[in-house]
Write a protein that holds these residues in place. Structure first.
Motif, PDB file in Angstrom:
ATOM      1  N   ILE A   1     -29.659  31.671  21.048  1.00  0.00           N
ATOM      2  CA  ILE A   1     -28.674  30.775  21.104  1.00  0.00           C
ATOM      3  C   ILE A   1     -27.260  31.689  22.129  1.00  0.00           C
ATOM      4  N   SER A   2     -25.692  31.293  23.150  1.00  0.00           N
ATOM      5  CA  SER A   2     -25.125  32.073  22.856  1.00  0.00           C
ATOM      6  C   SER A   2     -23.952  31.899  21.512  1.00  0.00           C
ATOM      7  N   LYS A   3     -23.011  32.673  21.783  1.00  0.00           N
ATOM      8  CA  LYS A   3     -21.856  32.670  20.614  1.00  0.00           C
ATOM      9  C   LYS A   3     -21.245  31.433  20.826  1.00  0.00           C
ATOM     10  N   THR A   4     -20.612  31.655  21.906  1.00  0.00           N
ATOM     11  CA  THR A   4     -20.120  29.695  21.872  1.00  0.00           C
ATOM     12  C   THR A   4     -20.966  28.877  21.884  1.00  0.00           C
ATOM     13  N   LYS A   5     -22.345  28.718  22.338  1.00  0.00           N
ATOM     14  CA  LYS A   5     -22.885  27.446  21.326  1.00  0.00           C
ATOM     15  C   LYS A   5     -22.994  27.863  20.165  1.00  0.00           C
ATOM     16  N   LEU A   6     -23.155  28.240  19.649  1.00  0.00           N
ATOM     17  CA  LEU A   6     -22.892  28.421  18.036  1.00  0.00           C
ATOM     18  C   LEU A   6     -21.552  27.988  17.086  1.00  0.00           C
ATOM     19  N   ASN A   7     -20.645  28.919  18.097  1.00  0.00           N
ATOM     20  CA  ASN A   7     -19.298  28.644  17.859  1.00  0.00           C
ATOM     21  C   ASN A   7     -19.080  26.651  17.736  1.00  0.00           C
ATOM     22  N   THR A   8     -19.783  26.118  19.342  1.00  0.00           N
ATOM     23  CA  THR A   8     -19.815  25.270  18.898  1.00  0.00           C
ATOM     24  C   THR A   8     -20.219  24.145  17.999  1.00  0.00           C
ATOM     25  N   LEU A   9     -21.503  24.319  17.880  1.00  0.00           N
ATOM     26  CA  LEU A   9     -22.570  24.336  16.814  1.00  0.00           C
ATOM     27  C   LEU A   9     -21.737  23.816  15.012  1.00  0.00           C
ATOM     28  N   CYS A  10     -21.162  24.768  14.723  1.00  0.00           N
ATOM     29  CA  CYS A  10     -20.263  25.112  13.571  1.00  0.00           C
ATOM     30  C   CYS A  10     -19.802  23.508  13.879  1.00  0.00           C
ATOM     31  N   LYS A  11     -17.922  23.658  14.635  1.00  0.00           N
ATOM     32  CA  LYS A  11     -17.115  22.410  14.816  1.00  0.00           C
ATOM     33  C   LYS A  11     -17.843  20.923  14.500  1.00  0.00           C
ATOM     34  N   ASN A  12     -19.204  21.134  14.791  1.00  0.00           N
ATOM     35  CA  ASN A  12     -19.976  19.815  15.195  1.00  0.00           C
ATOM     36  C   ASN A  12     -20.541  19.989  13.881  1.00  0.00           C
ATOM     37  N   GLY A  13     -20.327  20.584  12.959  1.00  0.00           N
ATOM     38  CA  GLY A  13     -20.878  19.893  11.338  1.00  0.00           C
ATOM     39  C   GLY A  13     -22.801  20.895  11.166  1.00  0.00           C
ATOM     40  N   MET A  14     -22.576  21.698  12.047  1.00  0.00           N
ATOM     41  CA  MET A  14     -24.160  23.125  11.749  1.00  0.00           C
ATOM     42  C   MET A  14     -23.178  23.729  10.261  1.00  0.00           C
ATOM     43  N   PRO A  15     -24.429  24.156   9.363  1.00  0.00           N
ATOM     44  CA  PRO A  15     -23.793  24.689   7.671  1.00  0.00           C
ATOM     45  C   PRO A  15     -23.649  25.947   8.059  1.00  0.00           C
ATOM     46  N   HIS A  16     -22.419  26.227   7.646  1.00  0.00           N
ATOM     47  CA  HIS A  16     -22.182  27.536   7.657  1.00  0.00           C
ATOM     48  C   HIS A  16     -21.091  28.054   6.375  1.00  0.00           C
ATOM     49  N   VAL A  17     -20.539  28.886   5.906  1.00  0.00           N
ATOM     50  CA  VAL A  17     -19.915  29.238   4.624  1.00  0.00           C
ATOM     51  C   VAL A  17     -19.008  30.608   5.448  1.00  0.00           C
ATOM     52  N   THR A  18     -17.338  29.891   4.927  1.00  0.00           N
ATOM     53  CA  THR A  18     -16.484  31.763   6.329  1.00  0.00           C
ATOM     54  C   THR A  18     -15.853  32.177   4.873  1.00  0.00           C
ATOM     55  N   VAL A  19     -16.554  33.232   4.624  1.00  0.00           N
ATOM     56  CA  VAL A  19     -15.675  34.880   3.753  1.00  0.00           C
ATOM     57  C   VAL A  19     -15.216  34.995   4.184  1.00  0.00           C
ATOM     58  N   GLY A  20     -13.472  34.822   3.788  1.00  0.00           N
ATOM     59  CA  GLY A  20     -12.756  35.624   4.196  1.00  0.00           C
ATOM     60  C   GLY A  20     -12.050  35.425   5.926  1.00  0.00           C
ATOM     61  N   THR A  21     -12.946  36.753   6.642  1.00  0.00           N
ATOM     62  CA  THR A  21     -12.445  36.257   8.563  1.00  0.00           C
ATOM     63  C   THR A  21     -14.256  36.027   8.187  1.00  0.00           C
ATOM     64  N   ASN A  22     -15.085  36.505   8.155  1.00  0.00           N
ATOM     65  CA  ASN A  22     -16.681  36.399   8.390  1.00  0.00           C
ATOM     66  C   ASN A  22     -17.609  34.992   8.563  1.00  0.00           C
ATOM     67  N   ASN A  23     -17.976  34.272   8.840  1.00  0.00           N
ATOM     68  CA  ASN A  23     -19.265  33.589   9.243  1.00  0.00           C
ATOM     69  C   ASN A  23     -20.483  33.565   8.748  1.00  0.00           C
ATOM     70  N   PHE A  24     -21.297  33.084   6.931  1.00  0.00           N
ATOM     71  CA  PHE A  24     -22.418  33.561   6.838  1.00  0.00           C
ATOM     72  C   PHE A  24     -23.454  32.036   7.186  1.00  0.00           C
ATOM     73  N   PHE A  25     -24.712  32.103   7.454  1.00  0.00           N
ATOM     74  CA  PHE A  25     -25.458  31.305   8.004  1.00  0.00           C
ATOM     75  C   PHE A  25     -26.838  30.883   6.755  1.00  0.00           C
ATOM     76  N   HIS A  26     -26.674  30.245   6.274  1.00  0.00           N
ATOM     77  CA  HIS A  26     -28.416  30.072   5.462  1.00  0.00           C
ATOM     78  C   HIS A  26     -29.422  29.446   6.141  1.00  0.00           C
ATOM     79  N   LEU A  27     -30.391  30.246   6.667  1.00  0.00           N
ATOM     80  CA  LEU A  27     -31.182  29.793   7.088  1.00  0.00           C
ATOM     81  C   LEU A  27     -31.864  28.564   6.926  1.00  0.00           C
ATOM     82  N   GLY A  28     -32.404  28.402   5.446  1.00  0.00           N
ATOM     83  CA  GLY A  28     -32.942  27.052   5.371  1.00  0.00           C
ATOM     84  C   GLY A  28     -31.830  25.954   5.107  1.00  0.00           C
TER      85      GLY A  28
END
Length: 294
Positions: free
Chosen positions: A93-120
């Motif tokens: 997917i594109s970075k824009t699509k990823l940002n949209t998914l994150c806003k809509n609830g895709m599981p991720h964590v923000t640590v400092g200034t970076n986002n991290f994702f657990h594939l499981g």
């Protein structure tokens, strides 16, 4: 003669600073590494109370420290997560699509200034249908097994990783190519960095560091990183005069010395075809991609 103001100055020892800041004893060293003002007299460390209090009011932990100390609610460290560039590649997917998914609830964590994702976590969030499969669901079980094999490297798979860096006016590009037993991994990667130093060798060290971060993100337990920097292979030295490069070398050292992984460095001339090796050339080409993307 000492003035009245000088008489009021009193240096603090570590235990006093720990009490003033209400921190744990183990945190004081990390704070000093992050810039807490202190004075080293022979083997003794001292502090000025006013400097400590002013600095601590605006203190924000370094990105490196936040990532190192992170533990999620399930007890997982960032060793089990992947970063933005890799999750984009995995999900296609594109970075824009990823940002949209994150806003809509895709599981991720923000640590400092970076986002991290657990594939499981992501797969569980978006999975549809009966997870256990229908009664005759052989195909479902086979598909799940294939996914498991493709995304979870085994101890027996030790890829060779070719790296190279390019530098132009304090912009750095890095290229990484996984080969040999790495068919289960995305093969080609490139990254862009903005740096403050004019020391061009930083691009080569960042290429090695980017490769090590990918090794960690993919969960690779053993690999050999091939570089054209003979000095770092033969005589690894952290005493570089440039502070920015010194920090990168320290990160490289910490990751190479991780007992959970067996990662080595190899000089390009010791590999078949040397600098004419097609994978090394490809890594060099990828390192210049940042000039195309701006």
């Amino acid at each position: 003669m000492a003035t009245e103001k000088n008489k009021e100055i009193k240096m603090l020892i570590e235990d006093e600073v720990i009490e003033i800041l209400s921190i744990k004893k183990t945190e004081i060293t990390a704070l000093m590494e992050d810039g807490l003002p202190h004075y080293v007299c022979a083997n003794d460390v001292r502090f000025l109370k006013e400097e400590v209090e002013i600095w601590f009011k605006s203190y924000v932990p370094s990105q490196e420290r936040l990532e190192k100390e992170f533990i999620d609610h399930k007890g997982r460290t960032l060793e089990e997560y992947v970063q933005t560039e890799l999750i984009i590649e995995i999900l296609r997917i594109s970075k824009t699509k990823l940002n949209t998914l994150c806003k809509n609830g895709m599981p991720h964590v923000t640590v400092g200034t970076n986002n991290f994702f657990h594939l499981g976590d992501i797969l569980s969030h978006y999975r549809r249908g009966d997870e256990t499969g229908p009664k005759t669901g052989k195909r479902v079980k086979q598909a799940k097994n294939q996914l498991h094999v493709e995304n979870k490297p085994t101890k027996n798979k030790s890829p060779l990783i070719f790296v190279d860096g390019s530098y132009t006016s304090k912009n750095v590009g890095t290229g990484i190519v996984f080969v040999d037993n790495a068919s289960y991994l995305p093969k080609e990667h490139h990254f862009k960095h903005n740096v403050s130093t004019s020391c061009t060798v930083i691009c080569e060290y960042l290429a090695i560091l980017d490769a090590l971060k990918l090794v960690r993100q993919f969960g690779v337990l053993g690999a050999t990183i091939v570089t054209d920097q003979e000095s770092i292979v033969k005589n690894y030295d952290l005493s570089h005069s440039d502070p920015e490069i010194k920090l990168i070398l320290r990160q490289i050292s910490n990751m190479l010395n991780n007992p959970k992984r067996q990662i080595g460095l190899e000089y390009i001339n010791n590999v078949a075809d040397g600098k004419n090796n097609k994978n090394y050339k490809r890594a060099h080409t990828l390192s210049r991609e940042y000039k195309q993307t701006g």
